[in-house]
Design an enzyme around this catalytic site. Structure first.
Site, PDB file in Angstrom:
ATOM      1  N   CYS A  60      40.346 -17.174  11.694  1.00  0.00           N
ATOM      2  CA  CYS A  60      39.776 -16.334  12.763  1.00  0.00           C
ATOM      3  C   CYS A  60      40.018 -14.873  12.128  1.00  0.00           C
ATOM      4  CB  CYS A  60      40.613 -16.438  14.095  1.00  0.00           C
ATOM      5  SG  CYS A  60      42.520 -16.644  13.786  1.00  0.00           S
ATOM      6  N   LYS A  99      47.770 -29.642  23.487  1.00  0.00           N
ATOM      7  CA  LYS A  99      46.481 -30.330  23.169  1.00  0.00           C
ATOM      8  C   LYS A  99      45.856 -29.851  21.955  1.00  0.00           C
ATOM      9  CE  LYS A  99      42.382 -30.032  23.714  1.00  0.00           C
ATOM     10  NZ  LYS A  99      41.241 -30.272  22.352  1.00  0.00           N
ATOM     11  N   GLY A 115      41.621 -20.171  19.666  1.00  0.00           N
ATOM     12  CA  GLY A 115      40.224 -20.653  19.366  1.00  0.00           C
ATOM     13  C   GLY A 115      39.205 -19.810  19.723  1.00  0.00           C
ATOM     14  N   SER A 116      37.984 -20.057  20.016  1.00  0.00           N
ATOM     15  CA  SER A 116      36.899 -19.133  20.068  1.00  0.00           C
ATOM     16  C   SER A 116      36.980 -18.048  21.494  1.00  0.00           C
ATOM     17  CB  SER A 116      35.469 -20.033  20.187  1.00  0.00           C
ATOM     18  OG  SER A 116      35.508 -20.413  21.662  1.00  0.00           O
ATOM     19  N   GLU A 132      44.730 -16.185  21.271  1.00  0.00           N
ATOM     20  CA  GLU A 132      44.298 -15.738  20.003  1.00  0.00           C
ATOM     21  C   GLU A 132      43.132 -16.073  19.795  1.00  0.00           C
ATOM     22  OE1 GLU A 132      43.682 -15.463  16.817  1.00  0.00           O
ATOM     23  OE2 GLU A 132      45.385 -16.876  15.823  1.00  0.00           O
ATOM     24  N   GLU A 166      30.699 -14.259  14.899  1.00  0.00           N
ATOM     25  CA  GLU A 166      31.697 -14.862  13.963  1.00  0.00           C
ATOM     26  C   GLU A 166      31.143 -16.029  13.520  1.00  0.00           C
ATOM     27  OE1 GLU A 166      35.213 -16.780  15.826  1.00  0.00           O
ATOM     28  OE2 GLU A 166      36.629 -15.856  14.131  1.00  0.00           O
TER      29      GLU A 166
END
Lengths: 486, 304
Positions: free
Chosen positions: A299, A191, A243-244, A265, A396
């Site tokens: 990231c 996705k 992602g977050s 991650e 972040e």
């Protein structure tokens, strides 16, 4: 001294053949979504609509997982490993052949400078396939301790992998996910991110050109709900997410109690630590690269600069000088250093967090770079007078915003660097080798760069400590995420 | 109408990226498996062998200094270019080894796949054989394999292509360069392989291919002071024939400069003839790559 202006040097868009709309790539062909909804994907540098892309619902996800399962059982898991590897070599070669097309499309859809998509994202994506192609028939020597072994002594795959990737490195993150999954014998449903689906859809065409058996790679575009359906699907054996941290936590909860293997991650708030003996010019370049590379949508970005007190003033001065030279603008211009922020939503988040920085008493400095009128832009920004308790030192931001703090001793630098729930990466700048290694031993981060920053290689494992996630991608270690445990 | 007369190829040596004849001016008759004349091959001399070592040494810095990723790309490119010459290789192999067309094609398939297999090892061998060593002190301690240098290779006598690729590819995958004595009686597939290497981004001098009499050239290479390792695979005679090469004597000659030696398979001592292995069997890991690598261990203190 005369000032020389840069002439515009735009890369041609002609190399890209955009379709007005795209379906879902399931079982080797493009199909319409079951419930027929779609979304627009936009060029963040101009707000121009690039294409309409299907939104996959639960029924589409189910169809894709079934196609992946069928391909796994009938084709992919039965194929000799060397032949599997040869498919990956083919894909690597086609990625190289169509490199310029991919780079331009990536810059159009994501907003990143063509210099980066052309010189970093695409070559690294190809290298990732090349590297993993070689592993396909060498897993027995990969030292995958505790793996379940087949009759030939080779570690077994898991089955179907559900993979959800972010918008900051769309093609590269696809490569990080798909290459190891396929090399180890799994099939995938991927996705892509809501705002950057186009290079994944071009990758579908690359799979076709490589004659990859249908269903081995399935691409279901969509937003959060699509990803949630994939992660929650009962016939998915492995979930990989980049992602977050917030979404990562949700996924960990969803998967809890199942037998799905999970790697995450997630976010980071990396400390980039500068000692007073560091080579100053290289360090300033490294700091700039560490935070402004890819508009700071990284990231592992070096978003917290820790400078030894004695040289703080000099470093900040030079940094401002250097930041003033950054060229912000057209991502397709070959001289552009900083491109567009990926979406209006992300621009809002960066703007809000920077405002919190002001409100909490930090000192903002903005690079005097002219910005284009349309599109989503944020000037390279630096905050001084930042304390570790400030929001901009803790959260972040995922944008071109650097928070500067100081330290006196190596121990203090370690303490400050580790005072974060994240632990993805860290940087050290000093001419003293023994100090680099002493620091590296004490930093609670999955990747430590010394006298460099933001370096990536398919042979080098990447991933975080603490709330930056678990599992590694790349290298020998990354293979472990895709093999069955005994 | 008269049939067109074909233009026949001169089979030459491959040294330093070029195709010279032997400096000695000598050649020898190569026949097919049934003893019919096929071509005259160059018969390499001691001087040719020495020239080849010079070329291999000159190429070593660049090849060993290339990234492992780059070397992998180049080896994969060799496979790609070989695939395009599949029919030519099959014809050469069928003629040299007396195989049916179908068997020859299978041999070529395997030879191409063998390049791909070793292409994949270039950037993995250090991850499999290297180690971060937990020494009892404040030191960073890392062991990594590095290419040994110039390798002299006696290519298998029977398996003129698959055997040849199986011994050459691991040497160059690890970053060493080589001087190869092709199968004495079946040398022509090696010459065609040279033509592929010359057009596959392999820098000149990385692989040097000599045709000629193994027993004549091998001692010069074994005792050569600038040869770092010696692969004696080709000391095994053709099936049913007597050995022409005493691999024990070659190993003893190599001892003068402590040249690393990979012994041939199949005999308890060199007094018994060695036996050529079945090269169609997939290699057991990176053993042959590591045979031509040294382990380097780096220490560095840790401290504030």
């Amino acid at each position: 001294m005369p000032t020389f202006e840069y002439a515009p040097a735009p890369e041609s868009r002609a190399v890209v053949d955009l379709q007005p709309s795209y379906g879902l790539f399931i079982g080797g062909e493009f199909v319409d979504p079951v419930d027929g909804t779609s979304m627009k994907t936009v060029n963040p540098a101009t707000e121009e609509v690039l294409s309409e892309v299907a939104v996959g619902g639960a029924a589409d996800v189910d169809r894709a997982v079934k196609a992946a399962r069928r391909a796994y059982e009938r084709t992919w898991s039965r194929m000799p490993a060397a032949e599997r590897g040869k498919y990956l070599f083919r894909i690597a070669r086609i990625l190289q052949e169509r490199g310029r097309e991919l780079a331009v499309l990536e810059s159009l859809d994501n907003g990143k400078p063509i210099r980066e998509s052309r010189d970093v994202d695409v070559p690294l994506a190809a290298a990732h396939f090349f590297y993993h192609a070689g592993w396909a028939d060498k897993l027995a020597w990969a030292g995958l301790h505790g793996a379940a072994l087949g009759p030939d002594g080779v570690p077994l795959p898991l089955g179907v992998a559900g993979q959800v990737i972010p918008w900051n490195f769309p093609l590269l993150m696809l490569a990080w996910k798909v290459a190891p999954a396929l090399a180890t014998g799994n099939t995938v449903v991927l996705k892509p991110a809501e705002t950057t689906p186009l290079t994944a859809l071009l990758f579908a065409d690359i799979c076709r050109q490589a004659d990859l058996p249908p269903g081995v790679v399935n691409i279901v575009t969509g937003a959060g709900a699509t990803g949630a359906a994939l992660v929650g699907h009962p016939d998915v054996d492995k979930v990989a997410f980049t992602g977050s941290t917030a979404v990562g936590r949700e996924i960990a909860r969803t998967v809890a109690g199942s037998r799905k293997k999970l790697t995450l991650e997630l976010g980071g708030k990396a400390a980039n630590i500068v000692f007073d003996d560091a080579a100053i010019d290289e360090t300033v370049e490294g700091i700039v690269d560490g935070i402004f590379f890819n508009q700071g949508h990284v990231c592992c970005a070096g978003s917290r600069l820790l400078v030894q007190e004695t040289i703080a003033e000099e470093v900040v001065g030079r940094l401002q000088q250097r930041m003033a030279q950054l060229r912000v603008g057209d991502p397709l211009d070959k001289n552009t250093d900083v491109g567009a922020v990926n979406s209006a939503e992300q621009l809002q988040r960066i703007t809000d967090l920077a405002a919190v920085g002001d409100a909490e008493g930090a000192q903002r400095w903005t690079a005097p770079c002219p910005l284009p009128e349309n599109g989503f832009w944020f000037s390279p920004t630096l905050f001084t007078n930042v304390s570790p308790a400030h929001t901009i030192a803790r959260d972040e931001i995922f944008g071109p915003v650097l928070s500067v703090m100081t330290f006196r001793t190596p121990s203090e630098a370690v303490t400050k660097a580790n005072t974060t729930p994240y632990g993805l990466s860290a940087g050290i700048w000093t001419e003293k080798g023994s100090r680099i290694l002493w620091m590296a031993d004490r930093l609670r981060a999955g990747v430590v760069w010394a006298n460099t920053f933001n370096r990536f290689d398919p042979t080098s494992p990447f991933g975080g400590y603490k709330e930056s996630g678990y599992g590694r991608e790349g290298g020998r270690h990354g293979l472990a995420a895709y093999v069955k445990e005994a | 109408m008269a049939a067109r007369l074909d233009v026949r190829k001169t089979y030459k040596l491959y040294v330093g990226g070029k195709f010279p004849r032997s400096e000695s001016g000598r050649s020898y008759e190569v026949t097919d498996a049934k003893g019919r004349f096929v071509a005259n091959a160059a018969m390499a001399s001691r001087k040719d062998a020495r020239d080849a070592v010079l070329a291999a040494r000159a190429a070593f810095a660049g090849w060993s200094g290339a990234t492992a990723y780059n070397r992998g790309q180049v080896l994969y490119r060799v496979a790609e270019v070989m695939e395009g010459r599949h029919a030519q290789f099959a014809e050469e192999v069928a003629r040299a080894e007396g195989l049916t067309a179908a068997k020859a094609r299978a041999v070529v398939d395997a030879a191409i796949d063998r390049w791909v297999w070793y292409a994949g090892w270039t950037d993995k061998v250090a991850q499999v054989a290297g180690a971060a060593n937990p020494v009892a002190g404040p030191y960073f301690n890392l062991s990594v394999p590095e290419p040994t240098g110039v390798v002299a290779v006696l290519a298998p006598q029977a398996s003129s292509l698959l055997g040849l690729v199986s011994v050459v590819a691991p040497v160059v995958a690890g970053g060493s360069t080589c001087v190869v004595l092709a199968s004495e009686r079946r040398p022509l597939p090696a010459v065609v392989l040279g033509e592929v290497l010359a057009t596959s981004d392999v820098p000149g001098g990385v692989v040097n291919l000599l045709t000629g009499v193994t027993a004549e050239s091998a001692p010069w290479l074994a005792s050569h002071e600038d040869v770092d390792a010696l692969d004696l695979a080709g000391a095994a005679p053709l099936p049913g024939e007597d050995a022409t090469v005493d691999w024990g004597a070659l190993e003893a000659a190599a001892a003068a400069t402590l040249t690393r030696v990979v012994r041939p398979a199949g005999s308890a001592t060199s007094e018994e003839p060695a036996v050529e292995p079945d090269w169609t069997v997939l290699p057991d890991g990176p053993r042959r790559v590591l045979a031509f690598m040294e382990t380097k261990t780096v220490w560095h203190p840790k401290g504030r």
